[in-house]
Scaffold this motif. Structure first.
Motif, mmCIF file in Angstrom:
data_model
loop_
_atom_site.group_PDB
_atom_site.id
_atom_site.type_symbol
_atom_site.label_atom_id
_atom_site.label_comp_id
_atom_site.label_asym_id
_atom_site.label_seq_id
_atom_site.Cartn_x
_atom_site.Cartn_y
_atom_site.Cartn_z
ATOM 1 N N GLU A 1 0.827 -1.204 0.000
ATOM 2 C CA GLU A 1 0.000 0.000 0.000
ATOM 3 C C GLU A 1 0.866 1.260 0.000
ATOM 4 O O GLU A 1 0.585 2.213 -0.730
ATOM 5 C CB GLU A 1 -0.931 0.016 1.214
ATOM 6 N N ALA A 2 1.916 1.260 0.808
ATOM 7 C CA ALA A 2 2.812 2.417 0.870
ATOM 8 C C ALA A 2 3.516 2.622 -0.470
ATOM 9 O O ALA A 2 3.662 3.759 -0.937
ATOM 10 C CB ALA A 2 3.835 2.238 1.984
ATOM 11 N N GLY A 3 3.944 1.535 -1.094
ATOM 12 C CA GLY A 3 4.600 1.639 -2.394
ATOM 13 C C GLY A 3 3.703 2.243 -3.447
ATOM 14 O O GLY A 3 4.137 3.089 -4.250
ATOM 15 N N MET A 4 2.438 1.843 -3.449
ATOM 16 C CA MET A 4 1.487 2.405 -4.423
ATOM 17 C C MET A 4 1.137 3.851 -4.080
ATOM 18 O O MET A 4 1.094 4.717 -4.954
ATOM 19 C CB MET A 4 0.223 1.553 -4.470
ATOM 20 N N ARG A 5 0.886 4.111 -2.802
ATOM 21 C CA ARG A 5 0.477 5.452 -2.377
ATOM 22 C C ARG A 5 1.545 6.497 -2.694
ATOM 23 O O ARG A 5 1.231 7.619 -3.099
ATOM 24 C CB ARG A 5 0.177 5.461 -0.887
ATOM 25 N N PHE A 6 2.811 6.135 -2.519
ATOM 26 C CA PHE A 6 3.903 7.089 -2.710
ATOM 27 C C PHE A 6 4.651 6.870 -4.026
ATOM 28 O O PHE A 6 5.694 7.476 -4.240
ATOM 29 C CB PHE A 6 4.850 7.041 -1.508
ATOM 30 N N ASN A 7 4.094 6.009 -4.882
ATOM 31 C CA ASN A 7 4.649 5.788 -6.219
ATOM 32 C C ASN A 7 6.145 5.449 -6.165
ATOM 33 O O ASN A 7 6.955 6.051 -6.861
ATOM 34 C CB ASN A 7 4.393 7.009 -7.109
ATOM 35 N N SER B 1 9.560 3.313 -6.654
ATOM 36 C CA SER B 1 10.152 2.391 -7.624
ATOM 37 C C SER B 1 10.399 1.063 -6.905
ATOM 38 O O SER B 1 10.391 1.004 -5.666
ATOM 39 C CB SER B 1 11.468 2.957 -8.148
ATOM 40 N N PRO B 2 10.647 -0.006 -7.652
ATOM 41 C CA PRO B 2 10.958 -1.284 -6.993
ATOM 42 C C PRO B 2 12.160 -1.186 -6.039
ATOM 43 O O PRO B 2 12.137 -1.764 -4.950
ATOM 44 C CB PRO B 2 11.243 -2.224 -8.160
ATOM 45 N N ALA B 3 13.175 -0.437 -6.432
ATOM 46 C CA ALA B 3 14.348 -0.278 -5.560
ATOM 47 C C ALA B 3 13.984 0.487 -4.287
ATOM 48 O O ALA B 3 14.429 0.131 -3.190
ATOM 49 C CB ALA B 3 15.468 0.438 -6.303
ATOM 50 N N GLU B 4 13.171 1.526 -4.427
ATOM 51 C CA GLU B 4 12.738 2.296 -3.259
ATOM 52 C C GLU B 4 11.866 1.440 -2.344
ATOM 53 O O GLU B 4 11.960 1.529 -1.122
ATOM 54 C CB GLU B 4 11.968 3.539 -3.688
ATOM 55 N N ALA B 5 11.014 0.600 -2.944
ATOM 56 C CA ALA B 5 10.156 -0.284 -2.150
ATOM 57 C C ALA B 5 11.002 -1.274 -1.354
ATOM 58 O O ALA B 5 10.697 -1.567 -0.187
ATOM 59 C CB ALA B 5 9.170 -1.012 -3.058
ATOM 60 N N LEU B 6 12.071 -1.780 -1.957
ATOM 61 C CA LEU B 6 12.977 -2.682 -1.232
ATOM 62 C C LEU B 6 13.684 -1.952 -0.100
ATOM 63 O O LEU B 6 13.836 -2.488 0.999
ATOM 64 C CB LEU B 6 14.004 -3.293 -2.188
ATOM 65 N N ASP B 7 14.115 -0.715 -0.362
ATOM 66 C CA ASP B 7 14.738 0.091 0.693
ATOM 67 C C ASP B 7 13.754 0.340 1.824
ATOM 68 O O ASP B 7 14.111 0.235 3.005
ATOM 69 C CB ASP B 7 15.220 1.436 0.142
ATOM 70 N N LEU B 8 12.523 0.668 1.474
ATOM 71 C CA LEU B 8 11.488 0.909 2.472
ATOM 72 C C LEU B 8 11.292 -0.327 3.344
ATOM 73 O O LEU B 8 11.260 -0.233 4.575
ATOM 74 C CB LEU B 8 10.173 1.300 1.793
ATOM 75 N N ALA B 9 11.171 -1.483 2.722
ATOM 76 C CA ALA B 9 10.973 -2.729 3.468
ATOM 77 C C ALA B 9 12.162 -3.004 4.392
ATOM 78 O O ALA B 9 11.986 -3.365 5.556
ATOM 79 C CB ALA B 9 10.768 -3.895 2.505
#
Length: 68
Positions: A36-42, A44-52
């Motif tokens: 949900e956070a990845g979609m809400r804040f658009n 990238s796959p790399a940013e989503a991995l960093d976030l996780a």
């Protein structure tokens, strides 16, 4: 003219969102929250991995009563 937001700022905002959502819905699965956070804040796959990675690292450092 659209506002340009640095990518690290998007990840920071997503972390704040995750923290708020975990407080609001503690039983919600982490993977769903991350998606949900990845979609809400658009993110990238790399940013989503960093976030996780950041979120899980921060969660591991919390006291057990804070993780409930």
């Amino acid at each position: 003219m659209p506002t340009i937001i640095h990518h690290s700022e998007l990840v920071r905002r997503a972390l704040v969102y995750l923290d708020e959502e975990r407080s609001r819905c503690p039983d919600k699965q982490v993977e769903i929250l991350l998606d949900e956070a990845g979609m809400r804040f658009n993110l990238s796959p790399a940013e989503a991995l960093d976030l996780a990675r950041i979120f899980r690292t921060a969660s591991c450092g919390a006291k057990p009563e804070d993780r409930a």
